[in-house]
Motif scaffolding. Structure first.
Motif, PDB file in Angstrom:
ATOM      1  N   THR A   9      40.852 -43.872  82.326  1.00  0.00           N
ATOM      2  CA  THR A   9      39.569 -44.572  82.172  1.00  0.00           C
ATOM      3  C   THR A   9      39.716 -45.916  81.477  1.00  0.00           C
ATOM      4  OG1 THR A   9      38.486 -42.423  82.058  1.00  0.00           O
ATOM      5  CG2 THR A   9      37.209 -44.305  81.322  1.00  0.00           C
ATOM      6  N   GLN A  12      41.314 -48.426  83.896  1.00  0.00           N
ATOM      7  CA  GLN A  12      40.339 -48.786  84.925  1.00  0.00           C
ATOM      8  C   GLN A  12      39.359 -49.826  84.379  1.00  0.00           C
ATOM      9  OE1 GLN A  12      38.304 -45.302  86.352  1.00  0.00           O
ATOM     10  NE2 GLN A  12      40.124 -44.476  87.332  1.00  0.00           N
ATOM     11  N   ALA A  13      38.872 -49.597  83.164  1.00  0.00           N
ATOM     12  CA  ALA A  13      37.928 -50.533  82.551  1.00  0.00           C
ATOM     13  C   ALA A  13      38.572 -51.902  82.361  1.00  0.00           C
ATOM     14  CB  ALA A  13      37.432 -49.980  81.211  1.00  0.00           C
ATOM     15  N   LEU A  16      38.906 -53.578  85.894  1.00  0.00           N
ATOM     16  CA  LEU A  16      37.590 -54.001  86.386  1.00  0.00           C
ATOM     17  C   LEU A  16      37.070 -55.194  85.589  1.00  0.00           C
ATOM     18  CD1 LEU A  16      35.906 -50.561  87.117  1.00  0.00           C
ATOM     19  CD2 LEU A  16      36.723 -52.249  88.786  1.00  0.00           C
ATOM     20  N   SER A  17      37.351 -55.220  84.300  1.00  0.00           N
ATOM     21  CA  SER A  17      36.959 -56.360  83.482  1.00  0.00           C
ATOM     22  C   SER A  17      37.665 -57.637  83.935  1.00  0.00           C
ATOM     23  CB  SER A  17      37.272 -56.073  82.015  1.00  0.00           C
ATOM     24  OG  SER A  17      36.996 -57.180  81.218  1.00  0.00           O
ATOM     25  N   LEU A  37      32.047 -48.859  91.188  1.00  0.00           N
ATOM     26  CA  LEU A  37      31.617 -49.480  89.939  1.00  0.00           C
ATOM     27  C   LEU A  37      30.448 -48.716  89.331  1.00  0.00           C
ATOM     28  CD1 LEU A  37      31.532 -53.313  90.755  1.00  0.00           C
ATOM     29  CD2 LEU A  37      33.197 -52.095  89.378  1.00  0.00           C
ATOM     30  N   SER A  40      30.746 -47.534  85.747  1.00  0.00           N
ATOM     31  CA  SER A  40      31.383 -48.429  84.789  1.00  0.00           C
ATOM     32  C   SER A  40      30.331 -49.205  84.000  1.00  0.00           C
ATOM     33  CB  SER A  40      32.316 -49.407  85.504  1.00  0.00           C
ATOM     34  OG  SER A  40      31.578 -50.439  86.103  1.00  0.00           O
TER      35      SER A  40
END
Length: 59
Positions: A9, A12-13, A16-17, A37, A40
């Motif tokens: 997790t 992934q964050a 994506l950021s 998304l 998130s």
């Protein structure tokens, strides 16, 4: 595509950021069929286009 599902997790964050920072407002982000998304912290900044895994940045 579909590589995010293999990350934990926090990674992934982070990924994506980085994607979010590289996109301008109204830019598009295409994800793999198993990625989303929706859960998130970035979800409120994007709209999903139809049922496809294509997201448009709105903020």
């Amino acid at each position: 595509r579909n590589v995010l599902i293999y990350f934990d997790t926090s990674l992934q964050a982070k990924v994506l950021s980085l994607f979010d920072e590289s996109l301008e407002t109204f830019g598009y982000l295409a994800l793999g069929s198993q990625e989303t998304l929706r859960f998130s912290v970035l979800a409120s900044s994007y709209n999903q286009l139809g049922k496809e895994k294509i997201w448009r940045k709105i903020k």
